[in-house]
Design a protein around this motif. Structure first.
Motif, PDB file in Angstrom:
ATOM      1  N   MET A   1       0.828  -1.219   0.000  1.00  0.00           N
ATOM      2  CA  MET A   1       0.000   0.000   0.000  1.00  0.00           C
ATOM      3  C   MET A   1       0.858   1.263   0.000  1.00  0.00           C
ATOM      4  SD  MET A   1      -3.047   1.150  -0.076  1.00  0.00           S
ATOM      5  CE  MET A   1      -4.081   2.519   0.366  1.00  0.00           C
ATOM      6  N   GLU A   2       1.935   1.232   0.835  1.00  0.00           N
ATOM      7  CA  GLU A   2       2.825   2.370   0.890  1.00  0.00           C
ATOM      8  C   GLU A   2       3.435   2.649  -0.486  1.00  0.00           C
ATOM      9  OE1 GLU A   2       2.095   3.642   4.550  1.00  0.00           O
ATOM     10  OE2 GLU A   2       3.772   4.444   3.439  1.00  0.00           O
ATOM     11  N   TYR A   3       3.907   1.572  -1.134  1.00  0.00           N
ATOM     12  CA  TYR A   3       4.502   1.733  -2.454  1.00  0.00           C
ATOM     13  C   TYR A   3       3.467   2.245  -3.438  1.00  0.00           C
ATOM     14  CZ  TYR A   3       6.539   0.717  -6.957  1.00  0.00           C
ATOM     15  OH  TYR A   3       6.992   0.834  -8.251  1.00  0.00           O
ATOM     16  N   GLY A   4       2.244   1.737  -3.338  1.00  0.00           N
ATOM     17  CA  GLY A   4       1.199   2.150  -4.257  1.00  0.00           C
ATOM     18  C   GLY A   4       0.908   3.634  -4.166  1.00  0.00           C
ATOM     19  N   ILE A   5       0.814   4.171  -2.944  1.00  0.00           N
ATOM     20  CA  ILE A   5       0.538   5.586  -2.758  1.00  0.00           C
ATOM     21  C   ILE A   5       1.721   6.425  -3.248  1.00  0.00           C
ATOM     22  CG2 ILE A   5       0.188   7.387  -1.024  1.00  0.00           C
ATOM     23  CD1 ILE A   5      -1.470   5.357   0.552  1.00  0.00           C
ATOM     24  N   SER A   6       2.942   6.010  -2.926  1.00  0.00           N
ATOM     25  CA  SER A   6       4.120   6.737  -3.386  1.00  0.00           C
ATOM     26  C   SER A   6       4.203   6.727  -4.907  1.00  0.00           C
ATOM     27  CB  SER A   6       5.388   6.118  -2.784  1.00  0.00           C
ATOM     28  OG  SER A   6       5.407   6.271  -1.383  1.00  0.00           O
ATOM     29  N   GLY A   7       3.860   5.595  -5.503  1.00  0.00           N
ATOM     30  CA  GLY A   7       3.882   5.501  -6.954  1.00  0.00           C
ATOM     31  C   GLY A   7       2.868   6.420  -7.606  1.00  0.00           C
ATOM     32  N   LYS A   8       1.670   6.485  -7.032  1.00  0.00           N
ATOM     33  CA  LYS A   8       0.643   7.381  -7.566  1.00  0.00           C
ATOM     34  C   LYS A   8       1.062   8.835  -7.420  1.00  0.00           C
ATOM     35  CE  LYS A   8      -3.259   4.255  -6.703  1.00  0.00           C
ATOM     36  NZ  LYS A   8      -4.493   4.026  -5.895  1.00  0.00           N
ATOM     37  N   LEU A   9       1.699   9.148  -6.293  1.00  0.00           N
ATOM     38  CA  LEU A   9       2.181  10.507  -6.072  1.00  0.00           C
ATOM     39  C   LEU A   9       3.230  10.872  -7.115  1.00  0.00           C
ATOM     40  CD1 LEU A   9       2.339  13.078  -4.348  1.00  0.00           C
ATOM     41  CD2 LEU A   9       3.986  11.894  -2.877  1.00  0.00           C
ATOM     42  N   GLN A  10       4.144   9.963  -7.388  1.00  0.00           N
ATOM     43  CA  GLN A  10       5.178  10.216  -8.398  1.00  0.00           C
ATOM     44  C   GLN A  10       4.554  10.438  -9.770  1.00  0.00           C
ATOM     45  OE1 GLN A  10       8.451   7.489  -8.358  1.00  0.00           O
ATOM     46  NE2 GLN A  10       9.141   8.053 -10.399  1.00  0.00           N
ATOM     47  N   THR A  11       3.533   9.649 -10.094  1.00  0.00           N
ATOM     48  CA  THR A  11       2.851   9.813 -11.381  1.00  0.00           C
ATOM     49  C   THR A  11       2.219  11.195 -11.490  1.00  0.00           C
ATOM     50  OG1 THR A  11       2.407   7.439 -11.539  1.00  0.00           O
ATOM     51  CG2 THR A  11       1.033   8.907 -12.873  1.00  0.00           C
ATOM     52  N   LEU A  12       1.599  11.656 -10.402  1.00  0.00           N
ATOM     53  CA  LEU A  12       0.989  12.984 -10.399  1.00  0.00           C
ATOM     54  C   LEU A  12       2.035  14.068 -10.657  1.00  0.00           C
ATOM     55  CD1 LEU A  12      -1.435  12.756  -7.334  1.00  0.00           C
ATOM     56  CD2 LEU A  12      -2.110  13.040  -9.716  1.00  0.00           C
ATOM     57  N   LEU A  13       3.191  13.924 -10.026  1.00  0.00           N
ATOM     58  CA  LEU A  13       4.223  14.941 -10.150  1.00  0.00           C
ATOM     59  C   LEU A  13       4.978  14.858 -11.466  1.00  0.00           C
ATOM     60  CD1 LEU A  13       5.284  14.851  -6.450  1.00  0.00           C
ATOM     61  CD2 LEU A  13       4.644  16.924  -7.683  1.00  0.00           C
ATOM     62  N   GLU A  14       4.898  13.726 -12.133  1.00  0.00           N
ATOM     63  CA  GLU A  14       5.476  13.624 -13.473  1.00  0.00           C
ATOM     64  C   GLU A  14       4.565  14.290 -14.490  1.00  0.00           C
ATOM     65  OE1 GLU A  14       6.028   9.460 -13.924  1.00  0.00           O
ATOM     66  OE2 GLU A  14       8.001   9.437 -12.948  1.00  0.00           O
ATOM     67  N   ALA A  15       3.266  14.270 -14.204  1.00  0.00           N
ATOM     68  CA  ALA A  15       2.295  14.875 -15.118  1.00  0.00           C
ATOM     69  C   ALA A  15       2.227  16.394 -14.951  1.00  0.00           C
ATOM     70  CB  ALA A  15       0.916  14.261 -14.894  1.00  0.00           C
ATOM     71  N   ASP A  16       2.457  16.880 -13.722  1.00  0.00           N
ATOM     72  CA  ASP A  16       2.412  18.315 -13.444  1.00  0.00           C
ATOM     73  C   ASP A  16       3.735  18.733 -12.804  1.00  0.00           C
ATOM     74  OD1 ASP A  16      -0.630  19.212 -13.789  1.00  0.00           O
ATOM     75  OD2 ASP A  16      -0.600  17.223 -12.887  1.00  0.00           O
ATOM     76  N   SER A  17       4.257  19.869 -13.204  1.00  0.00           N
ATOM     77  CA  SER A  17       5.555  20.297 -12.680  1.00  0.00           C
ATOM     78  C   SER A  17       5.491  20.622 -11.195  1.00  0.00           C
ATOM     79  CB  SER A  17       6.064  21.518 -13.452  1.00  0.00           C
ATOM     80  OG  SER A  17       5.135  22.589 -13.343  1.00  0.00           O
ATOM     81  N   TYR A  18       4.296  21.015 -10.725  1.00  0.00           N
ATOM     82  CA  TYR A  18       4.137  21.270  -9.299  1.00  0.00           C
ATOM     83  C   TYR A  18       2.700  20.972  -8.890  1.00  0.00           C
ATOM     84  CZ  TYR A  18       1.911  25.718 -10.582  1.00  0.00           C
ATOM     85  OH  TYR A  18       1.075  26.672 -11.118  1.00  0.00           O
ATOM     86  N   LEU A  19       2.530  20.756  -7.592  1.00  0.00           N
ATOM     87  CA  LEU A  19       1.218  20.466  -7.018  1.00  0.00           C
ATOM     88  C   LEU A  19       1.040  21.257  -5.736  1.00  0.00           C
ATOM     89  CD1 LEU A  19       1.142  16.539  -7.141  1.00  0.00           C
ATOM     90  CD2 LEU A  19      -0.146  18.062  -8.648  1.00  0.00           C
ATOM     91  N   PHE A  20      -0.201  21.624  -5.438  1.00  0.00           N
ATOM     92  CA  PHE A  20      -0.534  22.192  -4.144  1.00  0.00           C
ATOM     93  C   PHE A  20      -1.168  21.095  -3.287  1.00  0.00           C
ATOM     94  CE2 PHE A  20      -0.973  26.060  -6.880  1.00  0.00           C
ATOM     95  CZ  PHE A  20       0.096  26.761  -6.339  1.00  0.00           C
ATOM     96  N   PHE A  21      -0.835  21.090  -2.010  1.00  0.00           N
ATOM     97  CA  PHE A  21      -1.395  20.116  -1.073  1.00  0.00           C
ATOM     98  C   PHE A  21      -1.596  20.850   0.240  1.00  0.00           C
ATOM     99  CE2 PHE A  21      -0.449  16.127   1.620  1.00  0.00           C
ATOM    100  CZ  PHE A  21      -1.772  15.726   1.591  1.00  0.00           C
ATOM    101  N   GLY A  22      -2.854  21.212   0.546  1.00  0.00           N
ATOM    102  CA  GLY A  22      -3.078  22.087   1.689  1.00  0.00           C
ATOM    103  C   GLY A  22      -2.367  23.406   1.447  1.00  0.00           C
ATOM    104  N   GLU A  23      -1.574  23.824   2.421  1.00  0.00           N
ATOM    105  CA  GLU A  23      -0.849  25.088   2.286  1.00  0.00           C
ATOM    106  C   GLU A  23       0.551  24.919   1.696  1.00  0.00           C
ATOM    107  OE1 GLU A  23      -1.633  28.454   5.284  1.00  0.00           O
ATOM    108  OE2 GLU A  23      -1.671  26.622   6.491  1.00  0.00           O
ATOM    109  N   ILE A  24       0.892  23.725   1.270  1.00  0.00           N
ATOM    110  CA  ILE A  24       2.242  23.534   0.749  1.00  0.00           C
ATOM    111  C   ILE A  24       2.251  23.394  -0.780  1.00  0.00           C
ATOM    112  CG2 ILE A  24       3.012  22.497   2.905  1.00  0.00           C
ATOM    113  CD1 ILE A  24       2.996  19.813   1.561  1.00  0.00           C
ATOM    114  N   ARG A  25       3.398  23.694  -1.329  1.00  0.00           N
ATOM    115  CA  ARG A  25       3.624  23.565  -2.770  1.00  0.00           C
ATOM    116  C   ARG A  25       4.740  22.546  -2.967  1.00  0.00           C
ATOM    117  NH1 ARG A  25       6.885  25.733  -6.936  1.00  0.00           N
ATOM    118  NH2 ARG A  25       5.759  26.417  -8.808  1.00  0.00           N
ATOM    119  N   ILE A  26       4.512  21.578  -3.843  1.00  0.00           N
ATOM    120  CA  ILE A  26       5.476  20.520  -4.123  1.00  0.00           C
ATOM    121  C   ILE A  26       5.938  20.671  -5.562  1.00  0.00           C
ATOM    122  CG2 ILE A  26       5.885  18.033  -4.080  1.00  0.00           C
ATOM    123  CD1 ILE A  26       3.073  17.896  -2.593  1.00  0.00           C
TER     124      ILE A  26
END
Length: 211
Positions: A1-26
């Motif tokens: 499960m941990e790997y799955g969530i990390s993998g999905k997060l990586q996919t999101l960040l490969e598709a977009d140069s940056y993401l907002f999550f709450g008050e933070i910017r990644i």
């Protein structure tokens, strides 16, 4: 499960140069590392730099005045810092310190629990919260969960089946809406069930109305 969530997060960040999550910017860097800042600090060159995920725990613990933050989704995250993290695993760890369990909930299948069910199962000193009326609940949620100053979570539950909340704007219930109204991809913070802060406030309302 941990790997799955990390993998999905990586996919999101490969598709977009940056993401907002709450008050933070990644932001994903060219070398594959990740830069995390308060969204209002993006582009600043005078930030204190940290290179380990554990630093997020301390950053998220206190607001700018040094006061403890009991609710991590409150819009009072301190500024002036930058995390530079080497991989998606360390990024995932840091995000869980900033907003516990929120990433997994957003990527998973949220299961809302209506407020009436939450209150009806309380025991001990909180048992009286079951006496909270629907109008009282509507007013209270509007006060405790207000997004500008109180909480950035997106509410997925109702007061009860067939009884909605009328004291908050429509975007407070829409997972597609960025409550901070920024331009860019946003991972929202799903609220599956009323938190302890709301339950405690409900107790005070019921006590006051019965005196």
């Amino acid at each position: 499960m941990e790997y799955g969530i990390s993998g999905k997060l990586q996919t999101l960040l490969e598709a977009d140069s940056y993401l907002f999550f709450g008050e933070i910017r990644i932001q994903r860097m060219v070398d594959g590392a990740y830069e995390v800042t308060h969204y209002l600090d993006a582009g600043r060159s005078d930030l204190t730099v940290y290179t380990d995920a554990d630093s997020a725990r301390e950053i998220a613990k206190y607001d700018a005045s040094g006061n403890y933050r009991p609710l991590k989704s409150a819009p009072n995250l301190q500024r002036g810092w930058k995390l530079v993290l080497p991989d998606t695993g360390s990024l995932r760890q840091a995000l869980d310190y900033f907003y516990p369990a929120m990433l997994g909930t957003w990527l998973g299948n949220p299961r809302p629990v209506n407020l009436r069910e939450t209150l009806n199962r309380q025991t001990g000193m909180y048992r009286i919260t079951a006496k909270l009326t629907d109008p009282q609940a509507d007013t209270l949620v509007g006060e405790v969960c207000e997004p500008k100053t109180k909480c950035l979570k997106t509410i997925l539950w109702r007061i009860s089946e067939g009884t909605s909340i009328t004291t908050l704007p429509a975007e407070k219930f829409d997972l597609r809406s960025d409550l901070l109204r920024r331009s860019g991809k946003c991972i929202t913070l799903p609220c599956e069930e009323a938190c302890n802060i709301l339950v405690a406030a409900a107790r005070e309302v019921v006590k006051a109305s019965s005196e």
